[in-house]
Design a protein around this motif. Structure first.
Motif, PDB file in Angstrom:
ATOM      1  N   ALA A  66       0.870  -1.166   0.000  1.00  0.00           N
ATOM      2  CA  ALA A  66       0.000   0.000   0.000  1.00  0.00           C
ATOM      3  C   ALA A  66       0.894   1.197   0.000  1.00  0.00           C
ATOM      4  O   ALA A  66       1.688   1.377   0.921  1.00  0.00           O
ATOM      5  CB  ALA A  66      -0.892  -0.002   1.251  1.00  0.00           C
ATOM      6  N   LEU A  67       0.864   2.002  -1.015  1.00  0.00           N
ATOM      7  CA  LEU A  67       1.807   3.077  -1.196  1.00  0.00           C
ATOM      8  C   LEU A  67       1.116   4.407  -0.971  1.00  0.00           C
ATOM      9  O   LEU A  67       0.205   4.766  -1.716  1.00  0.00           O
ATOM     10  CB  LEU A  67       2.379   3.031  -2.616  1.00  0.00           C
ATOM     11  N   PRO A  68       1.582   5.148   0.051  1.00  0.00           N
ATOM     12  CA  PRO A  68       1.036   6.493   0.228  1.00  0.00           C
ATOM     13  C   PRO A  68       1.386   7.314  -0.982  1.00  0.00           C
ATOM     14  O   PRO A  68       2.372   7.072  -1.684  1.00  0.00           O
ATOM     15  CB  PRO A  68       1.754   6.996   1.483  1.00  0.00           C
ATOM     16  N   GLU A  97       2.504   6.270   7.804  1.00  0.00           N
ATOM     17  CA  GLU A  97       3.248   7.479   7.467  1.00  0.00           C
ATOM     18  C   GLU A  97       4.699   7.312   7.908  1.00  0.00           C
ATOM     19  O   GLU A  97       4.985   7.024   9.058  1.00  0.00           O
ATOM     20  CB  GLU A  97       2.605   8.676   8.156  1.00  0.00           C
ATOM     21  N   ASP A 108      -7.945   3.695   0.966  1.00  0.00           N
ATOM     22  CA  ASP A 108      -7.693   4.607   2.098  1.00  0.00           C
ATOM     23  C   ASP A 108      -7.568   3.771   3.357  1.00  0.00           C
ATOM     24  O   ASP A 108      -8.120   2.675   3.477  1.00  0.00           O
ATOM     25  CB  ASP A 108      -8.811   5.646   2.226  1.00  0.00           C
ATOM     26  N   GLN A 164      -6.090   8.755   5.261  1.00  0.00           N
ATOM     27  CA  GLN A 164      -4.932   8.717   4.379  1.00  0.00           C
ATOM     28  C   GLN A 164      -5.251   7.875   3.146  1.00  0.00           C
ATOM     29  O   GLN A 164      -5.795   6.774   3.251  1.00  0.00           O
ATOM     30  CB  GLN A 164      -3.735   8.094   5.121  1.00  0.00           C
ATOM     31  N   VAL A 213      -4.260   5.892  -0.420  1.00  0.00           N
ATOM     32  CA  VAL A 213      -3.151   5.109  -0.955  1.00  0.00           C
ATOM     33  C   VAL A 213      -3.503   4.608  -2.344  1.00  0.00           C
ATOM     34  O   VAL A 213      -4.668   4.576  -2.731  1.00  0.00           O
ATOM     35  CB  VAL A 213      -2.820   3.905  -0.055  1.00  0.00           C
ATOM     36  N   CYS A 237       6.742   7.087   1.033  1.00  0.00           N
ATOM     37  CA  CYS A 237       5.402   6.830   1.552  1.00  0.00           C
ATOM     38  C   CYS A 237       4.400   7.650   0.781  1.00  0.00           C
ATOM     39  O   CYS A 237       4.715   8.726   0.334  1.00  0.00           O
ATOM     40  CB  CYS A 237       5.311   7.165   3.029  1.00  0.00           C
TER      41      CYS A 237
END
Length: 636
Positions: free
Chosen positions: A544-546, A567, A601, A607, A609, A636
């Motif tokens: 899961a990539l921010p 994060e 999210d 957040q 992703v 991130c």
């Protein structure tokens, strides 16, 4: 001599002044329309001069504008208003009549400079689908009128005004009078009034109430004639013509009693055919040694011989078939016989020209049906007046008919009401158009269901009901007709299968589900394989990539999405967690060389992703995907 069709209003006023106390007598069956009389004025009213009962015409026509003659015209009350028609080519009055009844129909127009243009209009009149006459209002400043006897073929009658040039058609009066069924009969066609005289040196015009049928009689007298008369009232009820008694109280005889009585009339067209009606009543009480007997000749040939009129009793002699006049000049002679001591006489005479009405009117059932549809949808189209199909140049807009010649009974074969703002249900009157082949009701606001009666209309080959708000299912009988070749166009949401109504989208839905399920199975297998491999090799090929971060991430073994922020930290997720954060792979963002990228999210949607899954069909392999995961995981 001015045409008898010119309504001499000034003379009429003088003639009827003695009748101003006469109340309206029995006017059963009379239709007397004061054209342009505002509906909010007293209607009906009694014309104070004639005693006729007039009504406003507003209920009998859907178009036209009210006008008033110039105040300088002193005329009958019924002539003060008129209705003019600046819009449309054809404007029609529609009257309820009795089918098979002989009617005298009279249309009268007094221009009276109502528009201030001093330009008297000229236009055509039609009875139903057939041309009747041209009305030239410039022939007389006191008004012109045309009269015809006609037998309606149905209980509805149209009288139409047709624009022929730049002038505007108008009408002052429209009158219908029922006549006795055995009078004014023809072998074919109708009778257009040409002349109607009573023979007297009086200048008076005789009409209603003296003539209970409201015919207008002009006086005629020649210098070669001599007048005889009586003060007694003759019996005028014999034969059903009801010639006015005061027209029978005078008679003309030849001034030279040994000479024949002669009357000559010149036709407007030399080819016209005529019906002639001669009215006789003896006005002198003859002595025992006196007799009046004569032969009747037309064009020099004897047509009736040895006739003797009865004292104070009317006798009407008529032509049973139409007659013609050489070069358009008609000559009637009455010659006394050898047995007669007195010269011939004549009280009154009528000339009618034959007018052919060859065009058949539209089938009555179709007319009733289309008028019902018109009323249902409140279609106030100026082009929807008169006969729906004929003449073809005036056919209602949106209709097609099978009328190709005058021998074919017109039937409506096509109805196109597309984009006309229709509301409500599909009109039930449509089913009565039994010869309808095409029906287009598309692009309207129709609601309700599709009626089953459409399937029962065997002549229908095309139906377009698309772009409406119809609901419910298509009747099974109509679907069967469609399979048999009927072209049926409906909105996809209305397409129905036995027992249910589904749209095209729903029809495709099972296929889409299968495709999605197949894709999900492939994804699950790929993910499980990757998880198994990652457990052995310790890297993660599912990340899961921010969206963005410049802070290095570190390994975290927590499996709780809700409790752990990713994060600035590297994190590994289970497949169930991926499904949760992407809401079951609900929102794809795009597709690259490895496979589809999904939006997700975590942390309660705080957040966002992007989740990339490796597809089995990817053109790039696992090593390349792993390399990208490792490089992407640095951020991130």
């Amino acid at each position: 001599m001015e045409s008898p069709h010119a309504v001499l209003l000034v003379v009429l006023i003088a003639t009827f002044a003695i009748c101003n106390l006469v109340q309206a007598e029995d006017q059963e069956g009379f239709i007397s329309l004061d054209c342009g009389l505002p509906p909010n004025e007293v209607s009906p009213y009694i014309e104070p001069i004639t005693g006729l009962r007039f009504s406003s015409d507003s209920s009998f026509i859907q178009s036209g504008i009210i006008g008033k003659v110039d105040k300088s015209f002193e005329t009958l009350k019924s002539y003060m208003t008129l209705r003019y028609f600046p819009d449309g080519k054809r404007n029609c009055y529609n009257l309820i009549v009795k089918q098979g009844t002989t009617y005298m129909i009279r249309a009268t127009a007094l221009y009276g400079n109502y528009d201030g243009h001093n330009n008297s209009p000229k236009f055509d009149l039609y009875i139903g689908a057939n041309f009747w006459t041209t009305l030239d209002t410039g022939k007389s400043i006191t008004g012109v009128g045309e009269e015809i006897t006609y037998i309606p073929r149905s209980n509805s009658l149209d009288v139409c005004l047709v624009k022929t040039d730049t002038t505007t058609p108008f009408l002052s009066l429209l009158e219908l009078r029922p006549l006795d069924k055995d009078t004014y009969l023809t072998t074919s066609g109708s009778l257009k009034n040409f002349r109607r005289y009573y023979l007297s040196n009086s200048e008076s015009i005789i009409a209603y109430p003296e003539d209970v049928k409201d015919r207008i009689w002009e006086s005629r007298f020649e210098s070669e004639w001599k007048q005889i008369s009586t003060t007694l009232k003759p019996n005028n009820s014999i034969g059903g013509y009801f010639v006015p008694q005061n027209a029978l109280m005078t008679a003309a005889i030849p001034a030279n009693e040994s000479a024949p009585f002669s009357l000559t009339e010149e036709l407007d067209s030399p080819t016209d055919e005529l019906y002639v009606y001669l009215h006789f009543s003896e006005v002198q009480s003859l002595k025992a040694n006196e007799s009046r007997e004569f032969d009747m000749l037309w064009g020099g040939e004897v047509v009736y011989d040895a006739f003797s009129p009865e004292y104070l009793n009317i006798t009407t002699i008529q032509t049973n078939t139409p007659v013609t006049c050489k070069d358009g000049k008609c000559n009637l002679e009455l010659r006394r016989t050898k047995n007669s001591t007195l010269p011939p006489l004549l009280n009154a005479i009528e000339f009618y020209t034959v007018i052919k009405f060859p065009q058949l009117e539209t089938n009555e059932t179709d007319v009733v049906a289309i008028k019902d549809i018109k009323a249902t949808y409140e279609l106030n189209r100026i082009t929807w007046q008169g006969d729906p199909c004929v003449p073809q140049k005036f056919r209602w807009v949106g209709l097609d008919c099978n009328s190709l010649d005058t021998l074919t009974l017109p039937r409506i074969t096509s109805l196109n009401l597309s984009s006309t703002g229709l509301k409500g249900n599909i009109a039930a009157g449509i089913q009565n158009l039994t010869h309808l082949e095409k029906l287009d009701l598309s692009n309207n606001n129709l609601t309700g269901g599709i009626p089953e009666f459409l399937a029962n209309m065997k002549s229908l080959s095309f139906i377009n009901l698309s772009k409406n708000n119809l609901n419910g299912s298509i009747p099974q009988a109509l679907l069967k007709r469609e399979k048999d070749g009927l072209k049926l166009s409906v909105d996809e949401k209305t397409r129905c299968f036995p027992g249910s109504c589904v749209t095209t989208t729903k029809k495709k839905f099972p296929v889409m589900i299968v495709a999605l399920v197949s894709s999900a199975v492939v994804v699950i297998v790929v993910v499980l394989v990757l998880i198994f491999v990652f457990k052995k090799k310790k890297p993660s090929n599912l990340e899961a990539l921010p969206p963005s971060s410049n802070t290095p991430c570190e390994n975290v073994t927590s499996t709780s999405i809700s409790d752990t922020s990713i994060e600035t930290k590297r994190k590994r997720f289970s497949y169930s967690e991926v499904l949760e954060m992407t809401k079951n792979l609900q929102r794809p963002l795009g597709e690259g060389g490895f496979g589809v990228v999904y939006h997700g999210d975590i942390n309660g949607s705080s957040q966002q992703v992007a989740v990339k899954l490796l597809s089995q069909s990817s053109t790039q392999g696992y090593k390349e995907f792993k390399a990208e995961v490792n490089s992407s995981s640095n951020f991130c």
